[in-house]
Design a protein around this motif. Structure first.
Motif, PDB file in Angstrom:
ATOM      1  N   ASP A  99       0.811  -1.212   0.000  1.00 44.84           N
ATOM      2  CA  ASP A  99       0.000   0.000   0.000  1.00 44.84           C
ATOM      3  C   ASP A  99       0.845   1.262   0.000  1.00 44.84           C
ATOM      4  O   ASP A  99       0.387   2.329  -0.388  1.00 44.84           O
ATOM      5  N   ASP A 100       2.058   1.135   0.485  1.00 52.01           N
ATOM      6  CA  ASP A 100       2.924   2.299   0.574  1.00 52.01           C
ATOM      7  C   ASP A 100       4.345   1.783   0.756  1.00 52.01           C
ATOM      8  O   ASP A 100       4.560   0.603   1.017  1.00 52.01           O
ATOM      9  N   TYR A 101       5.311   2.660   0.576  1.00 47.52           N
ATOM     10  CA  TYR A 101       6.681   2.266   0.852  1.00 47.52           C
ATOM     11  C   TYR A 101       7.419   3.465   1.411  1.00 47.52           C
ATOM     12  O   TYR A 101       7.032   4.613   1.204  1.00 47.52           O
ATOM     13  N   ILE A 102       8.469   3.188   2.137  1.00 46.56           N
ATOM     14  CA  ILE A 102       9.241   4.246   2.739  1.00 46.56           C
ATOM     15  C   ILE A 102      10.708   3.826   2.665  1.00 46.56           C
ATOM     16  O   ILE A 102      11.031   2.653   2.824  1.00 46.56           O
ATOM     17  N   ILE A 103      11.559   4.789   2.337  1.00 45.42           N
ATOM     18  CA  ILE A 103      12.955   4.452   2.102  1.00 45.42           C
ATOM     19  C   ILE A 103      13.809   4.794   3.318  1.00 45.42           C
ATOM     20  O   ILE A 103      13.669   5.867   3.896  1.00 45.42           O
ATOM     21  N   LYS A 104      14.668   3.840   3.711  1.00 49.87           N
ATOM     22  CA  LYS A 104      15.584   4.065   4.828  1.00 49.87           C
ATOM     23  C   LYS A 104      16.738   4.952   4.358  1.00 49.87           C
ATOM     24  O   LYS A 104      17.194   4.773   3.234  1.00 49.87           O
ATOM     25  N   PRO A 105      17.302   5.824   5.176  1.00 51.93           N
ATOM     26  CA  PRO A 105      16.823   6.108   6.527  1.00 51.93           C
ATOM     27  C   PRO A 105      15.612   7.027   6.491  1.00 51.93           C
ATOM     28  O   PRO A 105      15.468   7.818   5.560  1.00 51.93           O
ATOM     29  N   ALA A 117      -1.873   6.604   8.805  1.00 48.24           N
ATOM     30  CA  ALA A 117      -2.716   6.896   7.644  1.00 48.24           C
ATOM     31  C   ALA A 117      -3.288   5.602   7.062  1.00 48.24           C
ATOM     32  O   ALA A 117      -4.425   5.565   6.603  1.00 48.24           O
ATOM     33  N   GLN A 118      -2.497   4.531   7.116  1.00 45.68           N
ATOM     34  CA  GLN A 118      -2.946   3.250   6.558  1.00 45.68           C
ATOM     35  C   GLN A 118      -3.969   2.547   7.437  1.00 45.68           C
ATOM     36  O   GLN A 118      -4.653   1.640   6.995  1.00 45.68           O
ATOM     37  N   THR A 119      -4.050   2.926   8.695  1.00 45.70           N
ATOM     38  CA  THR A 119      -4.949   2.199   9.588  1.00 45.70           C
ATOM     39  C   THR A 119      -6.264   2.928   9.814  1.00 45.70           C
ATOM     40  O   THR A 119      -7.068   2.502  10.597  1.00 45.70           O
ATOM     41  N   VAL A 155      -5.486   2.274  -0.172  1.00 48.23           N
ATOM     42  CA  VAL A 155      -5.834   3.384   0.715  1.00 48.23           C
ATOM     43  C   VAL A 155      -5.126   4.661   0.252  1.00 48.23           C
ATOM     44  O   VAL A 155      -5.738   5.726   0.134  1.00 48.23           O
ATOM     45  N   THR A 156      -3.833   4.540  -0.052  1.00 46.98           N
ATOM     46  CA  THR A 156      -3.061   5.708  -0.468  1.00 46.98           C
ATOM     47  C   THR A 156      -3.569   6.276  -1.793  1.00 46.98           C
ATOM     48  O   THR A 156      -3.754   7.483  -1.921  1.00 46.98           O
ATOM     49  N   GLU A 157      -3.805   5.411  -2.756  1.00 49.85           N
ATOM     50  CA  GLU A 157      -4.292   5.875  -4.059  1.00 49.85           C
ATOM     51  C   GLU A 157      -5.638   6.579  -3.928  1.00 49.85           C
ATOM     52  O   GLU A 157      -5.883   7.606  -4.557  1.00 49.85           O
ATOM     53  N   SER A 158      -6.499   6.021  -3.098  1.00 48.05           N
ATOM     54  CA  SER A 158      -7.812   6.609  -2.917  1.00 48.05           C
ATOM     55  C   SER A 158      -7.716   7.993  -2.254  1.00 48.05           C
ATOM     56  O   SER A 158      -8.449   8.925  -2.604  1.00 48.05           O
ATOM     57  N   LYS A 159      -6.779   8.139  -1.321  1.00 51.87           N
ATOM     58  CA  LYS A 159      -6.599   9.447  -0.671  1.00 51.87           C
ATOM     59  C   LYS A 159      -6.044  10.481  -1.652  1.00 51.87           C
ATOM     60  O   LYS A 159      -6.453  11.633  -1.642  1.00 51.87           O
ATOM     61  N   ILE A 160      -5.089  10.050  -2.472  1.00 51.37           N
ATOM     62  CA  ILE A 160      -4.519  10.976  -3.453  1.00 51.37           C
ATOM     63  C   ILE A 160      -5.596  11.416  -4.451  1.00 51.37           C
ATOM     64  O   ILE A 160      -5.798  12.601  -4.678  1.00 51.37           O
ATOM     65  N   LEU A 161      -6.305  10.428  -4.999  1.00 50.33           N
ATOM     66  CA  LEU A 161      -7.321  10.764  -5.994  1.00 50.33           C
ATOM     67  C   LEU A 161      -8.440  11.598  -5.373  1.00 50.33           C
ATOM     68  O   LEU A 161      -8.926  12.558  -5.976  1.00 50.33           O
ATOM     69  N   GLY A 162      -8.841  11.251  -4.155  1.00 47.18           N
ATOM     70  CA  GLY A 162      -9.884  12.016  -3.460  1.00 47.18           C
ATOM     71  C   GLY A 162      -9.489  13.473  -3.318  1.00 47.18           C
ATOM     72  O   GLY A 162     -10.295  14.379  -3.573  1.00 47.18           O
ATOM     73  N   HIS A 163      -8.248  13.699  -2.938  1.00 47.82           N
ATOM     74  CA  HIS A 163      -7.774  15.074  -2.769  1.00 47.82           C
ATOM     75  C   HIS A 163      -7.769  15.811  -4.109  1.00 47.82           C
ATOM     76  O   HIS A 163      -8.170  16.971  -4.193  1.00 47.82           O
ATOM     77  N   LEU A 164      -7.346  15.127  -5.167  1.00 48.31           N
ATOM     78  CA  LEU A 164      -7.352  15.746  -6.503  1.00 48.31           C
ATOM     79  C   LEU A 164      -8.779  16.034  -6.965  1.00 48.31           C
ATOM     80  O   LEU A 164      -9.045  17.072  -7.574  1.00 48.31           O
ATOM     81  N   MET A 165      -9.703  15.115  -6.664  1.00 47.34           N
ATOM     82  CA  MET A 165     -11.092  15.297  -7.103  1.00 47.34           C
ATOM     83  C   MET A 165     -11.758  16.458  -6.376  1.00 47.34           C
ATOM     84  O   MET A 165     -12.550  17.199  -6.962  1.00 47.34           O
ATOM     85  N   ARG A 166     -11.428  16.606  -5.103  1.00 47.07           N
ATOM     86  CA  ARG A 166     -11.994  17.729  -4.338  1.00 47.07           C
ATOM     87  C   ARG A 166     -11.498  19.073  -4.890  1.00 47.07           C
ATOM     88  O   ARG A 166     -12.104  20.096  -4.652  1.00 47.07           O
ATOM     89  N   ASN A 167     -10.351  19.025  -5.556  1.00 50.09           N
ATOM     90  CA  ASN A 167      -9.768  20.254  -6.106  1.00 50.09           C
ATOM     91  C   ASN A 167      -9.705  20.210  -7.634  1.00 50.09           C
ATOM     92  O   ASN A 167      -8.810  20.786  -8.244  1.00 50.09           O
ATOM     93  N   ALA A 168     -10.638  19.484  -8.239  1.00 46.45           N
ATOM     94  CA  ALA A 168     -10.606  19.278  -9.689  1.00 46.45           C
ATOM     95  C   ALA A 168     -10.498  20.598 -10.440  1.00 46.45           C
ATOM     96  O   ALA A 168     -11.157  21.577 -10.091  1.00 46.45           O
ATOM     97  N   GLY A 169      -9.619  20.603 -11.428  1.00 48.22           N
ATOM     98  CA  GLY A 169      -9.447  21.810 -12.231  1.00 48.22           C
ATOM     99  C   GLY A 169      -8.413  22.766 -11.674  1.00 48.22           C
ATOM    100  O   GLY A 169      -8.071  23.759 -12.309  1.00 48.22           O
ATOM    101  N   HIS A 170      -7.924  22.464 -10.470  1.00 49.84           N
ATOM    102  CA  HIS A 170      -6.899  23.315  -9.850  1.00 49.84           C
ATOM    103  C   HIS A 170      -5.621  22.522  -9.618  1.00 49.84           C
ATOM    104  O   HIS A 170      -5.682  21.338  -9.301  1.00 49.84           O
ATOM    105  N   VAL A 171      -4.500  23.212  -9.725  1.00 44.55           N
ATOM    106  CA  VAL A 171      -3.226  22.545  -9.449  1.00 44.55           C
ATOM    107  C   VAL A 171      -3.105  22.323  -7.943  1.00 44.55           C
ATOM    108  O   VAL A 171      -3.347  23.237  -7.151  1.00 44.55           O
ATOM    109  N   VAL A 172      -2.754  21.084  -7.573  1.00 43.81           N
ATOM    110  CA  VAL A 172      -2.575  20.744  -6.165  1.00 43.81           C
ATOM    111  C   VAL A 172      -1.096  20.474  -5.943  1.00 43.81           C
ATOM    112  O   VAL A 172      -0.497  19.675  -6.666  1.00 43.81           O
TER     113      VAL A 172
END
Ligand code: CA
Length: 227
Positions: A99-105, A117-119, A155-172
């Motif tokens: 669902d997500d990845y994080i790079i060490k360190p 965020a994932q839970t 979960v992450t993809e849905s949050k990203i797309l949701g945020h873009l959809m709420r601001n459709a037509g505007h640069v986020v």
């Protein structure tokens, strides 16, 4: 509500750092850990954790194999924590069901924010139906409908797309998306987002290499074109 976190990681310092961060910031969490991939798969089945933190380099097996095994029977959110920063590895991880990845360190608080965020599960947030052109998203379940076709988002993809959809037509901006998705902006957010956006486009765009929905604004962020 008590949350259970499973850490599959052979570096004791990382396990300690993650555990410590959680004890400070998220007291109610129960933490289990193992250094072996095979044991990790068993623990997902027997302990039913709410979220899994998975290292890719494990002593007995590859983290990718662990990921695949877990996905055979569970849709638990999985966050890969790795030193492998190559985009090909990250894409593979996401394609195989992470669902997500994080790079060490990484900064401890960044990891905690992203695990939290994932839970966030359905029922905890307000039900929200978003629509933009042919895209219809239920931001709670992460189910997207495009042209009568069901598309499952992480979960992450849905949050990203949701945020873009709420601001459709505007640069986020990158930082605005990072705050919406992880509750915090952090230095590598733009890099991380690029990979998630690429994966999102593969799911929602008719031609991912020539996107009609999610448009890049280089150096700034993304824009959902208003149809
Ligand atoms: Ca390792």
């Amino acid at each position: 509500m008590k949350r259970k976190l499973l850490i599959i990681e052979d570096d004791e310092q990382i396990v300690e750092a993650v555990s410590l961060a959680f004890q400070i910031r998220w007291r109610e969490a129960e933490i289990i850990s193992t250094r072996y991939g095979k044991k990790g798969v068993e623990l997902v089945a027997s302990e039913q954790p709410d979220v899994v933190v998975l290292d890719l380099g494990l002593p007995d097996t590859s983290g990718f194999d662990v990921l695949r095994e877990i996905r055979r029977f569970s849709d638990v959110p999985i966050i890969i924590v790795t030193v492998r920063a190559e985009e090909a590895d990250i894409i593979k991880g996401l394609e195989w069901g992470a669902d997500d990845y994080i790079i060490k360190p990484f900064r401890q608080m960044e990891l905690v924010a992203r695990i939290k965020a994932q839970t966030r599960r359905p029922g905890q947030t307000e039900q929200e139906e978003l629509a933009s052109g042919p895209l219809h998203l239920n931001s709670t379940t992460g189910q997207l409908i495009r042209d009568n076709k069901k598309i499952d988002l992480t979960v992450t993809e849905s949050k990203i797309l949701g945020h873009l959809m709420r601001n459709a037509g505007h640069v986020v901006t990158h930082s605005s998306i990072a705050e919406a998705v992880w509750g915090d902006d952090y230095p590598a957010a733009a890099e991380t987002l690029r990979v998630h956006i690429r994966r999102l486009r593969e799911k929602i765009e008719r031609d991912p290499s020539n996107p009609e929905f999610v448009v890049t604004r280089p150096g700034v962020g993304y824009l959902l074109s208003s149809q």
